[in-house]
Design an enzyme around this catalytic site. Structure first.
Site, short mmCIF file in Angstrom:
data_model
loop_
_atom_site.label_atom_id
_atom_site.label_comp_id
_atom_site.label_asym_id
_atom_site.label_seq_id
_atom_site.Cartn_x
_atom_site.Cartn_y
_atom_site.Cartn_z
CD GLU A 1 -2.28 2.04 -3.64
OE1 GLU A 1 -3.16 2.83 -4.01
OE2 GLU A 1 -1.53 2.30 -2.67
CG ASP B 1 -1.81 1.17 1.33
OD1 ASP B 1 -2.67 1.27 0.45
OD2 ASP B 1 -1.66 1.99 2.25
#
Ligand code: GLC
Length: 625
Positions: free
Chosen positions: A319, A277
């Site tokens: 990501e 993330d």
């Protein structure tokens, strides 16, 4: 062999059990030199193995020893190109929205299997901050499942059940920040100098103002600025996202070893893919925008090398929602190509498909496709229509200005189109964080709502329902036929609509608009069942078509009609997509590369003529021998 590597090897070997020693040392010899080169560059290990690195090596050996037998066997058996298969299709959902708990997700595994899913990305399920927690992206414990969702044993059982069904579990590894109530943050707050160094803490306001001058803002409306004042510390803490998500200090080797071992422990619970993330933000340097810095890449490459040693069947997914030229390096570049993440979100392709649809202009997508580099061997792009975040238009800013060689377009108009504020719009979305033109502003909404399905249903307009359904299948057909692995967002397989009630529940984060509960009854009812049948047809056709393996070369076809997109994969597949509201007469004989060939329609499973008309928003998938 360098002294550092030799000493590290001794430490590692000393912790290994006999039964794992041979394999583990062979992997250490293959990947350890790269790992220690990277760690030396990050943490100046000239003086030899330091205490944090000793902890890392002891923990690494322990994780190897404790890796369950079935996963250890998977490590040996899994080929390096395991993601590069036409049937590799992902699905992304929240545990709570999909089924309530991890146990209930387990009951739904047959549903996912029948849909053709091969990897399941469950959005954050680790223990999260109580109160606001950004949908679980504020983690309070990297080793513990969120009690509201189940237990660690439930996670183990779900991972095993998925694996039995040929589905790999993907989990978020929220590595840029932790919650402000994580024990490290609590220790820092209470004055522990060791844990204070796990974060970026500033006492000088002028210093943060200087830093701020170079930093973009992610949430300019709900969380302006990049720093959060913490009274107990009488100081500011770096918090790129929300004030309660404290950025972790990856320049501290002790933080590195704690996080690396947390990753391995989750891998030992059966996570096979980690979604890293916000991976672009890991390293900070004054005078830069603190994104995509070389050290951030070195951290990710180190984590990958650690996995190669202790859990090599596990893949990393980047990501990084940044413009296309800055994403490809997350696969690794130069002699490091293929040594960083194996998967990367292609957010430019995603945003361009929405922009192309709003503008009825195929060249917007063709431009992005033409500039998409082929990833290194074993690596794949991740293509998607929607995810749990907004559609961030910012990634297309170069394309929009026309700097990439095609005509520009107006991103602000496109954002207004999807919030339903343009005269030609059919969309029911909302603008997100759009007050600052430098920010990552975007559009919220579920695919079906953005494409007009629910508005057409409310109006009882059958033609509009059919048109919206074709738009939905069109966007999914594009991602299902583009080079890479496709990802389906929860409920999009049947056209689940917006969660419009989110504001009533007091949540001010507009992204909850596209985070509704699954509606299993709706999925069975018309017209959602027809949409689902269309998605099933696309998935089945993809699985049958060898040209649609993720790494098959992709190019666009130079049709002259502005609304007609043609994608060729390898020598045998073409996909034709009418992005416009008008019918388009297609003649395959107009392009020399297609002329004189016999075409077979993969979706109708019948021969296809060389000339035909594509209805508004319709598509064809054709194969030739
Ligand atoms: C990622 C997530 C997003 C979250 C942010 C901070 O971009 O996808 O939902 O708000 O990171 O963790």
């Amino acid at each position: 062999m360098s002294d550092l590597f030799a000493t590290a090897r001794r430490h590692f070997a000393a912790g290994l059990v006999e039964s794992r020693r041979g394999d583990a040392l062979a992997r250490f010899d293959a990947h350890g030199p790269r790992l220690f080169g990277l760690l030396s560059s990050l943490y100046a290990l000239d003086g030899g193995v330091t205490e944090p690195i000793r902890c890392l090596l002891a923990g690494l050996a322990q994780c190897v020893n404790q890796r369950p037998d079935d996963l250890f066997e998977l490590d040996a058996a899994r080929p390096a190109d395991w993601l590069d298969r036409a049937d590799m299709i992902g699905y992304s959902t929240y545990v709570e929205r999909f089924a309530g708990t991890l146990d209930r997700v387990r009951e739904r595994v047959p549903y996912l299997h029948a849909l053709g899913i091969r990897y399941l990305h469950l959005l954050p399920f680790l223990k999260a901050r109580s109160g606001d927690n950004d949908g679980g992206f504020a983690v309070s414990d990297y080793g513990q499942v969120e009690p509201a969702l189940g237990s660690n044993a439930d996670l183990d059982a779900l991972a095993a059940r998925l694996r039995e069904s040929g589905i790999s579990l993907a989990a978020d590894f929220v590595l840029n920040h932790c919650a402000d109530d994580h024990p490290w943050a609590l220790a820092a707050r209470s004055g522990d100098p060791h844990f204070r160094q796990f974060f970026h803490v500033y006492t000088d306001r002028a210093q943060i103002e200087r830093l701020e001058a170079d930093l973009p803002q992610v949430f300019p409306e709900s969380a302006p600025g990049n720093f959060s004042f913490v009274p107990e510390l009488d100081a500011w803490v770096w918090a790129t996202f929300n004030r309660y998500q404290w950025d972790l200090n990856w320049s501290n080797p002790d933080l590195f070893q704690h996080m690396a071992l947390a990753l391995l422990r989750l891998a030992n619970r059966g996570v096979e893919i980690f979604r890293l993330d916000s991976a672009a933000y890991l390293w900070k340097r004054a005078g830069t925008d603190c994104r995509n810095l070389p050290e951030a890449h070195a951290v990710l490459q180190s984590l990958r090398a650690i996995l190669e040693i202790a859990a090599p069947s596990v893949a990393l997914k980047a990501e990084v929602i940044v413009p296309l030229p800055e994403v490809a390096p997350y696969f690794g570049t130069g002699d490091r190509a293929g040594t960083e993440c194996q998967i990367a979100y292609h957010s430019s392709l995603m945003a361009a498909s929405w922009a192309a649809l709003a503008e009825q202009r195929a060249d917007i997508l063709a431009d992005v496709i033409a500039r998409t580099p082929a990833p290194p061997a074993g690596c794949v792009w991740l293509n998607y229509v929607r995810c749990h975040d907004d559609i961030g238009w910012w990634v297309l800013r170069e394309e929009a200005t026309g700097h990439t060689g095609h005509d520009g377009f107006d991103l602000a108009r496109i954002a207004r189109f999807y919030s339903g504020d343009e005269p030609d719009s059919y969309a029911e979305g909302e603008a997100f964080q759009s007050s600052d033109p430098r920010a990552f502003h975007g559009s919220n909404g579920m695919t079906a709502s953005l494409l007009g399905l629910h508005r057409a249903l409310a109006a009882g307009d059958d033609d509009a329902i059919a048109t919206a359904t074709r738009r939905h299948l069109l966007l999914y057909a594009i991602v299902l036929s583009a080079a890479g692995v496709p990802l389906i967002y929860m409920g999009d397989e049947y056209g689940l609509g917006n969660h419009s009630a989110y504001r009533r529940s007091g949540d001010d984060d507009g992204r909850w608009l596209h985070r509704p509960d699954m509606d299993w009854a709706l999925a069975q009812a018309a017209p959602f069942d027809r949409l689902r049948a269309g998605i099933d047809r696309l998935i089945q056709a993809r699985r049958r078509c060898a040209s649609l393996t993720p790494s098959t070369a992709m190019r666009t076809l130079p049709f002259s009609e502005p609304g007609l997109l043609g994608i060729a994969r390898g020598a045998h597949f073409i996909g034709l997509y009418n992005l416009s509201a008008q019918p388009i007469a297609v003649s395959l004989t107009q392009l020399p590369s297609l002329d004189g060939r016999q075409w077979h329609d993969l979706l109708c499973r019948a021969p296809c003529a060389n000339t035909f008309t594509l209805a508004p928003y319709d598509l064809r998938w054709l194969e030739s021998p």
